[in-house]
Design a protein around this motif. Sequence first.
Motif, PDB file in Angstrom:
ATOM      1  N   UNK B  94       0.861  -1.071  -0.053  1.00 45.48           N
ATOM      2  CA  UNK B  94       0.081   0.114   0.022  1.00 45.48           C
ATOM      3  C   UNK B  94       0.699   1.236  -0.114  1.00 45.48           C
ATOM      4  N   UNK B  95       1.940   1.195   0.766  1.00 46.96           N
ATOM      5  CA  UNK B  95       2.744   2.473   0.942  1.00 46.96           C
ATOM      6  C   UNK B  95       3.576   2.485  -0.570  1.00 46.96           C
ATOM      7  N   UNK B  96       4.140   1.559  -0.898  1.00 47.06           N
ATOM      8  CA  UNK B  96       4.758   1.619  -2.472  1.00 47.06           C
ATOM      9  C   UNK B  96       3.731   2.039  -3.296  1.00 47.06           C
ATOM     10  N   UNK B  97       2.436   1.795  -3.290  1.00 50.75           N
ATOM     11  CA  UNK B  97       1.307   2.317  -4.350  1.00 50.75           C
ATOM     12  C   UNK B  97       1.163   3.669  -3.818  1.00 50.75           C
ATOM     13  N   UNK B  98       1.680   4.330  -2.870  1.00 48.03           N
ATOM     14  CA  UNK B  98       1.640   5.804  -2.439  1.00 48.03           C
ATOM     15  C   UNK B  98       0.289   6.054  -1.701  1.00 48.03           C
ATOM     16  N   UNK B  99      -0.341   4.809  -1.275  1.00 46.31           N
ATOM     17  CA  UNK B  99      -1.332   5.031  -0.375  1.00 46.31           C
ATOM     18  C   UNK B  99      -1.161   4.725   1.056  1.00 46.31           C
ATOM     19  N   UNK B 100      -0.559   5.725   1.885  1.00 50.86           N
ATOM     20  CA  UNK B 100       0.288   5.564   3.067  1.00 50.86           C
ATOM     21  C   UNK B 100      -0.798   5.350   3.947  1.00 50.86           C
ATOM     22  N   UNK B 101      -2.133   5.952   3.928  1.00 49.82           N
ATOM     23  CA  UNK B 101      -3.088   5.860   4.704  1.00 49.82           C
ATOM     24  C   UNK B 101      -3.751   4.473   4.900  1.00 49.82           C
ATOM     25  N   UNK B 102      -3.411   3.506   4.036  1.00 46.62           N
ATOM     26  CA  UNK B 102      -3.690   2.061   4.107  1.00 46.62           C
ATOM     27  C   UNK B 102      -2.627   1.239   4.532  1.00 46.62           C
ATOM     28  N   UNK B 103      -1.600   1.901   5.029  1.00 43.20           N
ATOM     29  CA  UNK B 103      -0.188   1.223   5.356  1.00 43.20           C
ATOM     30  C   UNK B 103      -0.486  -0.057   6.245  1.00 43.20           C
ATOM     31  N   UNK B 104      -0.090  -1.235   5.963  1.00 42.06           N
ATOM     32  CA  UNK B 104      -0.168  -2.367   6.649  1.00 42.06           C
ATOM     33  C   UNK B 104       0.290  -2.504   8.071  1.00 42.06           C
ATOM     34  N   UNK B 105       0.845  -1.300   8.506  1.00 44.63           N
ATOM     35  CA  UNK B 105       1.793  -1.292   9.688  1.00 44.63           C
ATOM     36  C   UNK B 105       1.473   0.180  10.313  1.00 44.63           C
ATOM     37  N   UNK B 106       0.237   0.813  10.087  1.00 41.44           N
ATOM     38  CA  UNK B 106       0.033   2.151  10.111  1.00 41.44           C
ATOM     39  C   UNK B 106      -0.287   2.291  11.631  1.00 41.44           C
ATOM     40  N   UNK B 107       0.399   3.404  12.183  1.00 42.82           N
ATOM     41  CA  UNK B 107      -0.217   3.870  13.582  1.00 42.82           C
ATOM     42  C   UNK B 107      -0.591   5.075  13.669  1.00 42.82           C
ATOM     43  N   UNK B 108      -1.463   5.367  14.441  1.00 40.10           N
ATOM     44  CA  UNK B 108      -2.149   6.902  14.739  1.00 40.10           C
ATOM     45  C   UNK B 108      -1.530   7.651  15.845  1.00 40.10           C
ATOM     46  N   UNK B 109      -1.339   8.705  15.584  1.00 36.09           N
ATOM     47  CA  UNK B 109      -0.707   9.828  17.009  1.00 36.09           C
ATOM     48  C   UNK B 109      -1.808   9.849  17.995  1.00 36.09           C
ATOM     49  N   UNK B 110      -1.407   9.543  19.130  1.00 35.23           N
ATOM     50  CA  UNK B 110      -2.158   9.406  20.369  1.00 35.23           C
ATOM     51  C   UNK B 110      -2.720   7.980  20.327  1.00 35.23           C
ATOM     52  N   UNK B 111      -2.120   7.147  19.722  1.00 42.31           N
ATOM     53  CA  UNK B 111      -2.822   5.784  19.707  1.00 42.31           C
ATOM     54  C   UNK B 111      -1.450   4.908  20.355  1.00 42.31           C
ATOM     55  N   UNK B 112      -1.754   3.453  19.756  1.00 45.24           N
ATOM     56  CA  UNK B 112      -0.424   2.707  19.966  1.00 45.24           C
ATOM     57  C   UNK B 112      -0.225   2.166  18.688  1.00 45.24           C
ATOM     58  N   UNK B 113       1.168   1.866  18.638  1.00 47.86           N
ATOM     59  CA  UNK B 113       1.733   1.161  17.348  1.00 47.86           C
ATOM     60  C   UNK B 113       1.337  -0.322  17.239  1.00 47.86           C
ATOM     61  N   UNK B 301      -0.749  12.232   2.943  1.00 50.61           N
ATOM     62  CA  UNK B 301      -0.023  13.194   3.159  1.00 50.61           C
ATOM     63  C   UNK B 301       1.362  12.914   2.857  1.00 50.61           C
ATOM     64  N   UNK B 302       2.068  11.581   3.585  1.00 46.74           N
ATOM     65  CA  UNK B 302       3.231  11.490   3.113  1.00 46.74           C
ATOM     66  C   UNK B 302       3.756  11.457   1.671  1.00 46.74           C
ATOM     67  N   UNK B 303       2.897  10.859   0.777  1.00 42.69           N
ATOM     68  CA  UNK B 303       3.082  10.747  -0.527  1.00 42.69           C
ATOM     69  C   UNK B 303       3.123  12.195  -1.173  1.00 42.69           C
ATOM     70  N   UNK B 304       2.387  13.115  -0.763  1.00 36.01           N
ATOM     71  CA  UNK B 304       2.120  14.463  -1.427  1.00 36.01           C
ATOM     72  C   UNK B 304       3.235  15.441  -0.861  1.00 36.01           C
TER      73      UNK B 304
END
Lengths: 351, 351
Positions: B94-113, B301-304
């Motif tokens: 997903x990241x390699x496709x530029x869709x970092x919001x669908x990252x398979x290892x995504x973490x959110x701020x204020x959350x847990x990794x 955002x990371x892609x843009x």
Amino acid sequence: MRATMIYGPGDIRVEDREYPTVRLPGDAVVKVTATCVCGSDLWPYRGVKAVSGPSAIGHEFVGIVESIGADVTELAAGDFVIAPFVDSCGKCPQCLNGVTVACEHIAGWGDTDEHGLFVDGGQGQAVRVPQAEATLVKVPGITEPGDALTASLLTLSDVMATGHHAAVSANVGPGRSVVVVGDGAVGLCGVLAARRLGATRIIAMSRHADRAALAVTFGATDIVAERGDRGVAKVRELLGGVLADSVLECVGTRESMEQALHSTRPGGSLGFVGVPTGGAEIPLRHLFDSNIHVAGGMASARTYIPELLRDVLDGTINPGLVFDSVMPLEDAAEAYRAMDQRRAIKVMLRP
Amino acid sequence: MRATMIYGPGDIRVEDREYPTVRLPGDAVVKVTATCVCGSDLWPYRGVKAVSGPSAIGHEFVGIVESIGADVTELAAGDFVIAPFVDSCGKCPQCLNGVTVACEHIAGWGDTDEHGLFVDGGQGQAVRVPQAEATLVKVPGITEPGDALTASLLTLSDVMATGHHAAVSANVGPGRSVVVVGDGAVGLCGVLAARRLGATRIIAMSRHADRAALAVTFGATDIVAERGDRGVAKVRELLGGVLADSVLECVGTRESMEQALHSTRPGGSLGFVGVPTGGAEIPLRHLFDSNIHVAGGMASARTYIPELLRDVLDGTINPGLVFDSVMPLEDAAEAYRAMDQRRAIKVMLRP
């Protein structure tokens, strides 16, 4: 002349009708040399769509210009032409945007034009074509195409243009992975369109050996017979753990739309040309969460025909292979039965 | 350190929290120099989204790398960095496709990794950033940006990237006509993004003089205050009888989505970045009939950021103007109130 009429569900008759004449300065009368039955013709035939009394039917045809109105200068008697599946003006903002199916002066075959004048259906011996110069596409240098070329030219009226629209709507391009849901004539043309646009991996979802074989001929690299979650799992497995970049939905049912949606990777594109029926919907929140692009609808065949025609004429594509049956126009009722019972993928009728 | 917590609807507190440290080899700890309140932070604040106990909040920040884990080689202490609004690995499909919001290892701020370790919220003095090399974007050659540049860099975390995503999703390009629905920070950035991508006619739908003025500064050629059918009629009139090629939906309500849908011409494109709420839906049959393209969702955002960053650094765009208020971090509760009551378009917080 002889022309096909639908009287009601299951009731197709070929009858004597008045031979069309030029009635407006922009008209042309076309002698039909080949026409065919569309999957969408089966909706009124099956009673899914209401029929209000006997109606002329058929919206795909090719033929020879016989006569023209006073304002027609770019067509002449003897020209071989392809008719897109709607009649459009070529001048309104929608046509100028290439969206001829939203033409502000649109007319449908077997219906009336904006002046209230009858427009013949395509499944007959001849058709009055309003706005003829904008609507018809002349095939240069050809007056009597052979059977194989006729078949391919006829697909540009609708099914090949529609398969191409699905592929364009799904952003198919070089290197993209593609899933095609639906193995009817449109789905098969979608496979061909995807290959033409440079897709490297094309998965056709088919459970019919003859259609799967044609899908492979058209460029499918893989056939998936499974449906639902198992179908999605199979797509993921074939694509090395990810879903498809582009998915073509060529059926229109709730099940096929879900199959298509769940076969599309995050950020991928879904092109749909199956008319939504049976409650097919795409929840907006799902689109938001998955970043999937959705586009589709009726193909503006008139816009696509010139580029597809070039590839038909130079032999790059041979979409006419979707016709697995040819019958005389008089056998139209049998042609409908054969398609309804899935004994034929697509039937050509010869007037 | 001091950091912002949300305890429940309307209950924002700045508290003492443990200063973050590097816990994984891919981590970096960033000292936050500027952060801000997002429209989406107002959902839990307004009770629209549930809050389960006190939670760290904030997902937009810029700052200076303080320390790095053993695996981090492309970042160093002292680097000025922009954090996209989600944390991503940069390596999954997903990241390699530029869709970092669908990252398979995504973490959110204020959350847990994915290891279950706490990740600080952005509205605080410092943040542990997992997957730091893939997530953070270094701003080359800059260590202490001034206030104006800081503001523009901070918008790349979210609102400018999101406005850009709306424009890209709506296929904005040279010569296209554009309507932007929503005059919040994202809508205003959508106007700026549309101009940056070459749109010639940009209609901002706004009823607030200050926001309309900023829209004009950002490149809007017309302001439409009307809503509903009258708003659509006004768009059609301004565009000479047709609807817009591209429409950016930057709100997410049922009304705004309908406004956007009915402002899009046949075959046009609708980019939506407002999270669908209040029953916002798009009937598939409408899409079919109108041939409208729909895409959107969370911006990667990371892609843009890299391409937008270039334009910020050379002064081509100045999205930081969306900040009409700057407060010390200690005043976070007041910042939320000001945005909730629409007294501010967007508030920057300085730790």
